[in-house]
Design an enzyme around this catalytic site. Structure first.
Site, PDB file in Angstrom:
ATOM      1  N   TYR A   1     -40.316  20.514  42.099  1.00 63.08           N
ATOM      2  CA  TYR A   1     -39.285  19.490  41.998  1.00 63.08           C
ATOM      3  C   TYR A   1     -37.983  20.179  41.595  1.00 63.08           C
ATOM      4  CZ  TYR A   1     -37.940  14.661  42.298  1.00 63.08           C
ATOM      5  OH  TYR A   1     -37.371  13.476  42.711  1.00 63.08           O
TER       6      TYR A   1
ATOM      7  N   ASP B   1     -30.952  22.823  40.275  1.00 65.76           N
ATOM      8  CA  ASP B   1     -30.082  24.002  40.181  1.00 65.76           C
ATOM      9  C   ASP B   1     -30.485  24.968  39.075  1.00 65.76           C
ATOM     10  OD1 ASP B   1     -28.477  23.724  42.342  1.00 65.76           O
ATOM     11  OD2 ASP B   1     -26.857  22.665  41.299  1.00 65.76           O
TER      12      ASP B   1
ATOM     13  N   HIS C   1     -33.668  25.865  38.330  1.00 67.24           N
ATOM     14  CA  HIS C   1     -34.640  26.751  38.984  1.00 67.24           C
ATOM     15  C   HIS C   1     -33.914  27.740  39.905  1.00 67.24           C
ATOM     16  CE1 HIS C   1     -37.200  22.977  38.447  1.00 67.24           C
ATOM     17  NE2 HIS C   1     -37.908  23.880  37.809  1.00 67.24           N
TER      18      HIS C   1
ATOM     19  N   LYS D   1     -33.516  26.850  28.787  1.00 69.11           N
ATOM     20  CA  LYS D   1     -33.838  25.445  28.552  1.00 69.11           C
ATOM     21  C   LYS D   1     -35.163  25.293  27.789  1.00 69.11           C
ATOM     22  CE  LYS D   1     -34.527  20.979  29.631  1.00 69.11           C
ATOM     23  NZ  LYS D   1     -35.912  20.982  29.990  1.00 69.11           N
ATOM     24  N   ASP D   2     -36.148  26.102  28.180  1.00 70.61           N
ATOM     25  CA  ASP D   2     -37.456  26.076  27.507  1.00 70.61           C
ATOM     26  C   ASP D   2     -37.543  27.300  26.600  1.00 70.61           C
ATOM     27  OD1 ASP D   2     -38.889  23.763  29.028  1.00 70.61           O
ATOM     28  OD2 ASP D   2     -37.942  24.973  30.569  1.00 70.61           O
TER      29      ASP D   2
ATOM     30  N   SER E   1     -33.414  18.888  34.312  1.00 72.19           N
ATOM     31  CA  SER E   1     -34.854  18.911  34.107  1.00 72.19           C
ATOM     32  C   SER E   1     -35.505  18.079  35.198  1.00 72.19           C
ATOM     33  CB  SER E   1     -35.200  18.308  32.736  1.00 72.19           C
ATOM     34  OG  SER E   1     -36.582  17.992  32.678  1.00 72.19           O
TER      35      SER E   1
HETATM   36  P1  AMP Z   1     -40.465  24.095  35.194  1.00 74.37           P
HETATM   37  O1  AMP Z   1     -40.537  23.879  36.681  1.00 74.37           O
HETATM   38  O2  AMP Z   1     -39.920  22.925  34.454  1.00 74.37           O
HETATM   39  O3  AMP Z   1     -41.741  24.655  34.626  1.00 74.37           O
HETATM   40  O4  AMP Z   1     -39.381  25.240  34.995  1.00 74.37           O
HETATM   41  C1  AMP Z   1     -39.498  26.474  35.643  1.00 74.37           C
HETATM   42  C2  AMP Z   1     -38.485  27.426  35.088  1.00 74.37           C
HETATM   43  O5  AMP Z   1     -37.174  26.901  35.258  1.00 74.37           O
HETATM   44  C3  AMP Z   1     -38.667  27.673  33.582  1.00 74.37           C
HETATM   45  O6  AMP Z   1     -38.430  29.051  33.307  1.00 74.37           O
HETATM   46  C4  AMP Z   1     -37.595  26.798  32.994  1.00 74.37           C
HETATM   47  O7  AMP Z   1     -37.149  27.239  31.723  1.00 74.37           O
HETATM   48  C5  AMP Z   1     -36.497  26.926  34.026  1.00 74.37           C
HETATM   49  N1  AMP Z   1     -35.540  25.813  33.897  1.00 74.37           N
HETATM   50  C6  AMP Z   1     -35.835  24.487  33.854  1.00 74.37           C
HETATM   51  N2  AMP Z   1     -34.709  23.767  33.694  1.00 74.37           N
HETATM   52  C7  AMP Z   1     -33.684  24.646  33.609  1.00 74.37           C
HETATM   53  C8  AMP Z   1     -32.265  24.519  33.428  1.00 74.37           C
HETATM   54  N3  AMP Z   1     -31.670  23.334  33.286  1.00 74.37           N
HETATM   55  N4  AMP Z   1     -31.528  25.654  33.377  1.00 74.37           N
HETATM   56  C9  AMP Z   1     -32.121  26.880  33.503  1.00 74.37           C
HETATM   57  N5  AMP Z   1     -33.441  27.057  33.700  1.00 74.37           N
HETATM   58  C10 AMP Z   1     -34.215  25.960  33.743  1.00 74.37           C
END
Ligand code: AMP
Length: 284
Positions: free
Chosen positions: A32, A35, A37, A149-150, A185
């Site tokens: 999903y 920007d 990612h 972010k995380d 997010s």
């Molecule tokens: P997720 O798909 O939510 O597991 O996130 C995958 C990767 O994208 C993780 O390393 C997150 O920290 C990063 N990520 C998620 N949201 C953001 C954001 N707003 N800015 C930068 N990186 C992000």
């Protein structure tokens, strides 16, 4: 962009690239895409010849009753976004490929995993670390990127790379935000328009702390109060935690030097949101 769904196909494709001397960059995600990612893709692309992205919603990091089943998914859209940003190889394994059996051997995150998200979601980071280690063994990248972010996740993964001797360069990419400050997010799609407005309190609270720090405030509890004052005044926002902590152990600090993390989690309606700033690194 190529796409594979099995570990065998992934390894075969990457062995050829490695044999040709190509540096491999890796971006693990749950899909999903937004920007944030895609900023991770940019970060690894600068340092590698071949960019791999995984999309896998990892059941091991969700607790019963969390949003595993309704986690947003749109693979056709993700394919287009990833290809458009220069991902070379997309790895989309089914759950049965990653976990042919329930794993008996998993990782445990220790002290930094028990705080913050770990208190609200016991076992969450054990699931994250286990799947990330599996993915790193499968892809064997030279460089991998995670989002600020995380930040608790990034802190634990940095520690895992060091503690378990993984020879991989890690980049942490600053949080990508909407123009009004909301951290991007995948879970933002859960928010109603009113909740979306209420959610701005998180970034506003963090900005208040960053501003106070830029103005000379160094007391951990005073900085925490700056965030709390904004969040407590926000209707429809239930705070889970506000932390002012050192970037290595995530332990609370009394004095806040540059590099101190201010992190927050709150529920807005049924949606749980997290955000953070690193003092001295953010534009206040
Ligand atoms: P997720 O798909 O939510 O597991 O996130 C995958 C990767 O994208 C993780 O390393 C997150 O920290 C990063 N990520 C998620 N949201 C953001 C954001 N707003 N800015 C930068 N990186 C992000």
């Amino acid at each position: 962009m190529e796409e594979v769904g099995t570990v065998a196909a992934l390894r075969e494709r990457l062995a050829a690239a490695r044999a040709a001397g190509r540096r491999i960059g890796f971006v693990p995600t749950m899909g999903y895409l937004h920007d944030g990612h895609l900023a991770l893709v940019d970060a690894v692309r600068r340092e590698s010849d071949l960019v791999v992205m995984s999309i896998f919603v990892n059941p091991l990091q969700f607790r019963p009753g969390e949003d595993l089943d309704r986690y947003p998914r749109d693979l056709p859209r993700d394919r287009a976004l990833a290809a458009g940003r220069g991902v070379d190889l997309l790895f989309v394994p089914p759950v049965a490929e990653m976990y042919p059996r329930t794993p008996e051997v998993t990782l445990r995150g220790g002290e930094p995993a028990a705080r913050w998200e770990g208190e609200q979601r016991p076992g969450h980071f054990d699931g994250v670390l286990t799947v990330v280690l599996k993915l790193l063994h499968q892809v064997a990248p030279d460089v991998v990127a995670f989002g600020q972010k995380d930040i608790q996740q990034a802190t634990l993964i940095r520690r895992m790379l060091a503690d378990l001797d993984l020879p991989i360069t890690m980049r942490v990419v600053p949080t990508v935000r909407e123009p009004d400050g909301l951290a991007l997010s995948s879970r933002n799609v859960y928010l109603s328009p009113a909740e979306r407005t209420a959610a701005l309190a998180l970034s506003r609270g963090l900005r208040a702390a960053a501003l106070a720090w830029a103005g000379g405030e160094r007391h951990g509890d005073a900085l925490r109060q700056r965030v709390a004052a904004v969040l407590d005044g926000a209707e429809g926002v239930a705070v889970d935690y506000i932390a002012v902590a050192d970037p290595d152990r995530l332990a609370p600090v009394t004095e806040a030097p540059a590099g101190t993390i201010v992190a927050v989690a709150a529920r807005v309606g049924a949606t749980r949101l997290i955000d953070n700033v690193i003092l001295g690194e953010e534009r206040a």
